[in-house]
Write an enzyme that holds these catalytic residues in place. Sequence first.
Site: not given
Ligand SMILES: O=c1ccn([C@@H]2O[C@H](COP(=O)(O)OP(=O)(O)O[C@H]3OC[C@@H](O)[C@H](O)[C@H]3O)[C@@H](O)[C@H]2O)c(=O)[nH]1
Length: 312
Positions: A70, A77, A123, A140
């Site tokens: 993607t 694309n 990602y 380009q």
């Molecule tokens: O249930 C949960 C989910 C997540 N977390 C923690 O909370 C923090 C945030 O986690 P998320 O999954 O919400 O998001 P992340 O910050 O890891 O990633 C995000 O970053 C920015 C964006 O570009 C993306 O949407 C996403 O990849 C992390 O430290 C994760 O370990 C928890 O402690 N408990």
Amino acid sequence: MMDGHEVTVVDNFFTGRKRNVEHWIGHENFELINHDVVEPLYIEVDQIYHLASPASPPNYMYNPIKTLKTNTIGTLNMLGLAKRVGARLLLASTSEVYGDPEVHPQSEDYWGHVNPIGPRACYDEGKRVAETMCYAYMKQEGVEVRVARIFNTFGPRMHMNDGRVVSNFILQALQGEPLTVYGSGSQTRAFQYVSDLVNGLVALMNSNVSSPVNLGNPEEHTILEFAQLIKNLVGSRSEIQFLSEAQDDPQKRKPDIKKAKLMLGWEPVVPLEEGLNKAIHYFRKELEYQANNQYIPKPKPARIKKGRTRHN
Ligand SMILES: O=c1ccn([C@@H]2O[C@H](COP(=O)(O)OP(=O)(O)O[C@H]3OC[C@@H](O)[C@H](O)[C@H]3O)[C@@H](O)[C@H]2O)c(=O)[nH]1
């Protein structure tokens, strides 16, 4: 659409839902196409907001090859389409291009600290190469590009199974389940409300800034503070449960938004608690909707054939 533009929404519904846009169906400026950007798309447009890609870690890790396709083939694309029809393309890039950052807060000139073979690579490396592709097409082929590095965002219409921290904590608090903190909870994030992001994306698209711009809310908290805050806002008695740390989880993240302020005149305006209350209201309604609309198949009566005897 409210400004009189015709909008074509293209979605393969991998993480999106028709319900999120159903209120626009029938509007004369609105069109919805079920299409996957990994396949070429032939339409006439002036501007492309290239937002395709799962964004939640559990979603993008679920099928890393699809996430890579993607962000690579999909981006090629969309750039090909932009080149063909002379459209401007805005790429939804991410704060994840900074990886587990060694610089804090993160400004656009930081090159990042990314593990190219870790679980997040599909990602973060996917988005990094998508940025590279944008600038290759700009140099380009003269395609006009805009690159938004989007920091953590939340709001209504997130999927119940999104898996990111804000929707997880809200749903857990509303249902009296433990709030799952990964690791010690000392890692930090800064969350912006969705309408601030949308305003930033539109401002960037219509600006003359072709280099990457951070879009995020710089108010930083630890994840444990978020858990407490959401618990309090919901008025929940849920416990906080500490689970094992996620691999390569960025330890600190906060956007430096000087560039967006200076060049777009943009900054977030929705206070965190106000945004969280709107999201809590939405998820409360979603839980009610789910409880009232579950499809429970009725048992069918056995069909009895008359007049024939079966011999085995
Ligand atoms: O249930 C949960 C989910 C997540 N977390 C923690 O909370 C923090 C945030 O986690 P998320 O999954 O919400 O998001 P992340 O910050 O890891 O990633 C995000 O970053 C920015 C964006 O570009 C993306 O949407 C996403 O990849 C992390 O430290 C994760 O370990 C928890 O402690 N408990």
